[in-house]
Design a protein around this motif. Structure first.
Motif, PDB file in Angstrom:
ATOM      1  N   SER A 206      -8.394 -19.450  -5.381  1.00 19.66           N
ATOM      2  CA  SER A 206      -8.832 -18.431  -6.505  1.00 19.66           C
ATOM      3  C   SER A 206      -8.438 -18.872  -8.025  1.00 19.66           C
ATOM      4  O   SER A 206      -7.700 -19.794  -8.122  1.00 19.66           O
ATOM      5  CB  SER A 206      -8.456 -17.030  -6.159  1.00 19.66           C
ATOM      6  OG  SER A 206      -6.877 -16.812  -6.024  1.00 19.66           O
TER       7      SER A 206
ATOM      8  N   ASP B   9      -6.507 -16.918  -9.887  1.00 18.18           N
ATOM      9  CA  ASP B   9      -5.149 -16.021 -10.204  1.00 18.18           C
ATOM     10  C   ASP B   9      -3.962 -16.991  -9.927  1.00 18.18           C
ATOM     11  O   ASP B   9      -4.006 -18.249  -9.680  1.00 18.18           O
ATOM     12  CB  ASP B   9      -5.328 -14.971  -9.567  1.00 18.18           C
ATOM     13  CG  ASP B   9      -5.215 -15.070  -7.965  1.00 18.18           C
ATOM     14  OD1 ASP B   9      -5.182 -16.118  -7.583  1.00 18.18           O
ATOM     15  OD2 ASP B   9      -5.768 -14.147  -7.217  1.00 18.18           O
TER      16      ASP B   9
ATOM     17  N   THR C 164       0.716  -1.232   0.200  1.00 22.57           N
ATOM     18  CA  THR C 164       0.173   0.030  -0.076  1.00 22.57           C
ATOM     19  C   THR C 164       0.814   1.208  -0.027  1.00 22.57           C
ATOM     20  O   THR C 164       0.644   2.205  -0.673  1.00 22.57           O
ATOM     21  CB  THR C 164      -0.872  -0.013   1.287  1.00 22.57           C
ATOM     22  OG1 THR C 164      -1.692  -1.186   1.348  1.00 22.57           O
ATOM     23  CG2 THR C 164      -1.942   1.344   1.266  1.00 22.57           C
TER      24      THR C 164
ATOM     25  N   CYS D 199      -8.437   1.697  -0.113  1.00 19.04           N
ATOM     26  CA  CYS D 199      -9.036   0.517  -1.236  1.00 19.04           C
ATOM     27  C   CYS D 199      -7.898  -0.451  -1.594  1.00 19.04           C
ATOM     28  O   CYS D 199      -8.194  -1.780  -1.556  1.00 19.04           O
ATOM     29  CB  CYS D 199      -9.814   0.986  -2.414  1.00 19.04           C
ATOM     30  SG  CYS D 199     -11.246   1.845  -1.740  1.00 19.04           S
ATOM     31  N   HIS D 200      -6.869   0.059  -1.760  1.00 23.48           N
ATOM     32  CA  HIS D 200      -5.781  -0.894  -2.355  1.00 23.48           C
ATOM     33  C   HIS D 200      -5.184  -1.683  -1.042  1.00 23.48           C
ATOM     34  O   HIS D 200      -5.006  -2.923  -1.276  1.00 23.48           O
ATOM     35  CB  HIS D 200      -4.590   0.085  -2.718  1.00 23.48           C
ATOM     36  CG  HIS D 200      -3.377  -0.672  -3.113  1.00 23.48           C
ATOM     37  ND1 HIS D 200      -2.396  -1.225  -2.318  1.00 23.48           N
ATOM     38  CD2 HIS D 200      -3.220  -0.995  -4.520  1.00 23.48           C
ATOM     39  CE1 HIS D 200      -1.488  -1.902  -3.198  1.00 23.48           C
ATOM     40  NE2 HIS D 200      -1.964  -1.633  -4.563  1.00 23.48           N
ATOM     41  N   TYR D 201      -5.238  -1.196   0.173  1.00 24.71           N
ATOM     42  CA  TYR D 201      -4.987  -1.950   1.292  1.00 24.71           C
ATOM     43  C   TYR D 201      -5.867  -3.205   1.525  1.00 24.71           C
ATOM     44  O   TYR D 201      -5.576  -4.436   1.869  1.00 24.71           O
ATOM     45  CB  TYR D 201      -5.069  -1.157   2.415  1.00 24.71           C
ATOM     46  CG  TYR D 201      -4.660  -1.592   3.729  1.00 24.71           C
ATOM     47  CD1 TYR D 201      -3.537  -2.397   4.294  1.00 24.71           C
ATOM     48  CD2 TYR D 201      -5.764  -2.089   4.430  1.00 24.71           C
ATOM     49  CE1 TYR D 201      -3.342  -3.012   5.269  1.00 24.71           C
ATOM     50  CE2 TYR D 201      -5.568  -2.908   5.757  1.00 24.71           C
ATOM     51  CZ  TYR D 201      -4.552  -3.241   6.446  1.00 24.71           C
ATOM     52  OH  TYR D 201      -4.358  -3.878   7.356  1.00 24.71           O
ATOM     53  N   LEU D 202      -7.076  -2.834   1.479  1.00 26.71           N
ATOM     54  CA  LEU D 202      -8.145  -3.784   1.582  1.00 26.71           C
ATOM     55  C   LEU D 202      -8.185  -4.892   0.650  1.00 26.71           C
ATOM     56  O   LEU D 202      -8.359  -6.217   0.880  1.00 26.71           O
ATOM     57  CB  LEU D 202      -9.644  -3.099   1.465  1.00 26.71           C
ATOM     58  CG  LEU D 202     -10.094  -2.153   2.746  1.00 26.71           C
ATOM     59  CD1 LEU D 202     -11.345  -1.736   2.725  1.00 26.71           C
ATOM     60  CD2 LEU D 202      -9.865  -2.990   4.030  1.00 26.71           C
ATOM     61  N   LEU D 203      -7.904  -4.425  -0.678  1.00 23.21           N
ATOM     62  CA  LEU D 203      -7.960  -5.499  -1.925  1.00 23.21           C
ATOM     63  C   LEU D 203      -6.795  -6.412  -1.651  1.00 23.21           C
ATOM     64  O   LEU D 203      -6.791  -7.616  -1.979  1.00 23.21           O
ATOM     65  CB  LEU D 203      -7.933  -4.579  -3.157  1.00 23.21           C
ATOM     66  CG  LEU D 203      -9.383  -3.731  -3.698  1.00 23.21           C
ATOM     67  CD1 LEU D 203      -9.171  -3.248  -4.718  1.00 23.21           C
ATOM     68  CD2 LEU D 203     -10.519  -4.964  -3.496  1.00 23.21           C
ATOM     69  N   THR D 204      -5.550  -5.703  -1.700  1.00 21.51           N
ATOM     70  CA  THR D 204      -4.258  -6.303  -1.109  1.00 21.51           C
ATOM     71  C   THR D 204      -4.565  -7.380  -0.205  1.00 21.51           C
ATOM     72  O   THR D 204      -3.953  -8.540  -0.124  1.00 21.51           O
ATOM     73  CB  THR D 204      -3.149  -5.398  -1.005  1.00 21.51           C
ATOM     74  OG1 THR D 204      -3.053  -4.550  -2.203  1.00 21.51           O
ATOM     75  CG2 THR D 204      -1.807  -6.340  -0.744  1.00 21.51           C
ATOM     76  N   LYS D 205      -4.952  -6.993   0.914  1.00 16.04           N
ATOM     77  CA  LYS D 205      -5.051  -7.912   2.259  1.00 16.04           C
ATOM     78  C   LYS D 205      -6.121  -9.132   1.632  1.00 16.04           C
ATOM     79  O   LYS D 205      -5.788 -10.060   1.936  1.00 16.04           O
ATOM     80  CB  LYS D 205      -5.677  -7.105   3.310  1.00 16.04           C
ATOM     81  CG  LYS D 205      -5.912  -7.823   4.415  1.00 16.04           C
ATOM     82  CD  LYS D 205      -6.504  -6.947   5.653  1.00 16.04           C
ATOM     83  CE  LYS D 205      -6.972  -7.828   6.847  1.00 16.04           C
ATOM     84  NZ  LYS D 205      -7.913  -8.654   6.566  1.00 16.04           N
ATOM     85  N   LYS D 206      -7.217  -8.838   1.053  1.00 19.21           N
ATOM     86  CA  LYS D 206      -8.112  -9.953   0.669  1.00 19.21           C
ATOM     87  C   LYS D 206      -7.765 -10.691  -0.288  1.00 19.21           C
ATOM     88  O   LYS D 206      -7.860 -11.850  -0.168  1.00 19.21           O
ATOM     89  CB  LYS D 206      -9.343  -9.133   0.261  1.00 19.21           C
ATOM     90  CG  LYS D 206     -10.570 -10.239  -0.019  1.00 19.21           C
ATOM     91  CD  LYS D 206     -11.766  -9.502  -0.271  1.00 19.21           C
ATOM     92  CE  LYS D 206     -12.840 -10.449  -0.724  1.00 19.21           C
ATOM     93  NZ  LYS D 206     -14.126  -9.823  -1.172  1.00 19.21           N
ATOM     94  N   TYR D 207      -7.079 -10.227  -1.417  1.00 17.95           N
ATOM     95  CA  TYR D 207      -6.783 -11.071  -2.762  1.00 17.95           C
ATOM     96  C   TYR D 207      -5.355 -11.548  -2.630  1.00 17.95           C
ATOM     97  O   TYR D 207      -5.125 -12.424  -3.238  1.00 17.95           O
ATOM     98  CB  TYR D 207      -7.125 -10.366  -3.848  1.00 17.95           C
ATOM     99  CG  TYR D 207      -8.731 -10.038  -4.091  1.00 17.95           C
ATOM    100  CD1 TYR D 207      -9.363 -11.124  -4.273  1.00 17.95           C
ATOM    101  CD2 TYR D 207      -9.005  -8.839  -3.959  1.00 17.95           C
ATOM    102  CE1 TYR D 207     -10.684 -11.096  -4.532  1.00 17.95           C
ATOM    103  CE2 TYR D 207     -10.706  -8.753  -4.018  1.00 17.95           C
ATOM    104  CZ  TYR D 207     -11.458  -9.771  -4.461  1.00 17.95           C
ATOM    105  OH  TYR D 207     -12.804  -9.543  -4.579  1.00 17.95           O
TER     106      TYR D 207
END
Length: 533
Positions: A244, A246, A10, A208-216
């Protein structure tokens, strides 16, 4: 680990976004500043144009007082900081500042410099960019200075109040200074809005980048890390459950495949260990059996040499005793007691002779005279010889010979002697009756024929089981010399086979004989060494 990774990515992405958005904001601010400046310049030029139009009639009417009043009125406008009209010689004719009326400006003055470039004559129709400039005073207030030429129109040089020749193009200059505070405040507000919106967008995008990085990224990696630690701790059931589509999911699938292969390898390793342990046990048993056979063969060989010598030494005097005792017993004048004693000597001497004959038979080197014969036929013929004896009166004889057994290279008489000994021993072990089972079977994998002789007699104790093939060992008191099984053992060895025995007291005994289908002759030497008889 997971939080640090998310924060790191992030922070990196936020730094990149900050640089990109800062450059974009600066470019935008610069563009807006340029637009605001151009707008202010146009507004000032329009304002000067309007002032010139309003003052045009006053100039034609030579109404200087009214024109001065108009200039002063314009000067009262908050934005206008300076308004004046210069004559063609640089003399201040009209001004909102009355104290400068009548003063003469040099060509280097800022109000004159736009049309006197590098000391040249006054220029005509100078573009607005050349006749305007922005500057700041000591307080930091921004101003826009603009000048506009007053040209000699036909209405000017034909009027009675003016003495201008038609050749003169420019007869004066309108000089104005307008404050840019309002425009600067507007630009400053816009700049603040741009900066604040940029920071808000940066914060939102970073979050948002932190949440997406954490989740995915971080959560799947953390799950994979936990399963890897579990697998390294010995939990072979560890698997990544949420996969997933990916690259992280592909990594999880690879981990699951590796864990499956590791679990399968562990199972195979355990099976191999169990199989190895079983094979070691089997091999140990085989080695123990071979050691027993070698020991037994060595004992038989040494016993054979001893027996051969003893038998030869005893046989000659024993024959003389038997002969003279027999002749003496036939003398008619002997007293009854002497005759009975001589008959006892003859009987016991005959028994000794029989023992010596058995010893010689045991010690004699007898090589099998082999020829092809059916093992089933040999057993059936032997059963015919013994089945009518009184010891088999209450014995149920069950014989099952497998059909299609190949003929074996054997000495028929010697094998018949082996079976005869075993059958009689079985019958004697069942004085009250029982069952005698004889079975033949082909062992294709071992290239052998298996013969099983099993009775339900008294059985043999475990302490005597290893001695039954030793010469002169017998469990039948006063009924045998203990040479039958020893001789049988030597015969089987000379045929390249081997014998196994299992027994339990009170349950019976089972002898298993293995004879090779082919190559028995090549083992004759081994049998000869094991039984030097």
């Amino acid at each position: 680990m997971r939080i640090r990774l998310a924060l790191r990515y992030t922070a990196i992405s936020s730094l990149v976004l900050l640089i990109v958005m800062s450059i974009s904001a600066l470019l935008h601010i610069e563009k807006v500043q340029k637009v605001f400046t151009e707008k202010a310049l146009r507004e000032a030029d329009v304002l000067s144009e309007m002032i010139l139009r309003d003052s045009h009639h006053l100039m034609l009417a030579d109404n200087n007082e009214q024109l001065q009043l108009m200039i002063e009125e314009i000067g009262r406008t908050p934005r206008v900081k300076r308004a004046r009209i210069l004559g063609k010689e640089g003399i201040v004719v009209f001004s909102m500042n009355k104290h400068e009326i009548g003063t003469t400006l040099s060509e280097k003055d800022e109000s004159c410099s736009f049309c006197h470039l590098e000391g040249s004559k006054a220029l005509v129709d100078v573009p607005i960019e050349k006749r305007s400039r922005t500057f700041s005073d000591d307080t930091g207030t921004q101003y826009l200075s603009i000048t506009r030429g007053i040209y000699n129109e036909p209405s000017c040089y034909t009027a009675a109040c003016h003495a201008h020749s038609p050749e003169e193009k420019k007869i004066g200059v309108l000089d104005m200074v307008i404050s840019q505070d309002q425009m600067a405040n507007l630009a400053h507000t816009h700049h603040q809005d741009v900066i604040v919106s940029t920071m808000i967008m940066l914060i939102v995008l970073s979050f948002c980048h932190y949440l997406l990085t954490k989740k995915y990224i971080c959560d799947p990696i953390q799950g994979l890390l936990e399963q890897t630690q579990a697998l390294s701790g010995g939990d072979l059931s560890a698997r990544v459950k949420h996969l997933s589509g990916d690259e992280v999911g592909e990594l999880g699938r690879s981990f699951n495949t590796m864990a499956d292969n590791l679990a399968q390898a562990q199972i195979e390793l355990k099976d191999w260990g169990n199989t190895l342990e079983h094979k070691v046990e089997m091999r140990t048993a085989e080695i123990t059996d071979m050691q027993g056979q070698l020991l037994r063969s060595a004992k038989l060989a040494s016993m054979g040499e001893l027996v051969a010598g003893v038998a030869h030494e005893i046989n000659n005097p024993l024959t003389g005793i038997l002969m003279f005792a027999s002749l003496s017993s036939k003398t008619p004048d002997l007293p009854p007691q002497v005759k009975d004693n001589l008959d006892l000597i003859v009987s016991e001497t005959g028994r000794c002779a029989k023992i010596v004959r058995g010893l010689l038979e045991f010690a004699r080197e007898s090589f099998p005279e082999k020829k092809l014969d059916s093992i089933n036929r040999i057993i059936e013929h032997t059963l015919e010889l013994v089945s009518h004896q009184i010891i088999f009166q209450d014995v149920d004889i069950r014989y099952h010979g497998e059909d299609g057994l190949p003929d074996l290279e054997v000495d028929t008489d010697q094998l018949q002697q082996v079976f005869l000994n075993m059958f009689i021993n079985a019958g004697q072990a069942m004085p009250s009756g029982g069952t005698l089972k004889i079975t033949t079977k082909l062992l294709e994998k071992k290239n052998e024929v298996e013969i099983i002789v099993e009775d339900t007699g008294a059985g043999i104790s475990q302490e005597n089981l290893d001695k039954i093939f030793d010469p002169f060992f017998s469990t039948k008191a006063q009924k045998g010399f203990g040479l039958g099984l020893s001789v049988s053992y030597g015969i089987i060895n000379n045929h390249g086979g081997h014998v196994d025995v299992k027994s339990r007291e009170g349950e019976g005994t089972r002898f298993t004989i293995y004879l090779p289908i082919a190559g028995a002759a090549s083992l004759e030497g081994a049998g000869k060494e094991g039984m030097s008889s």
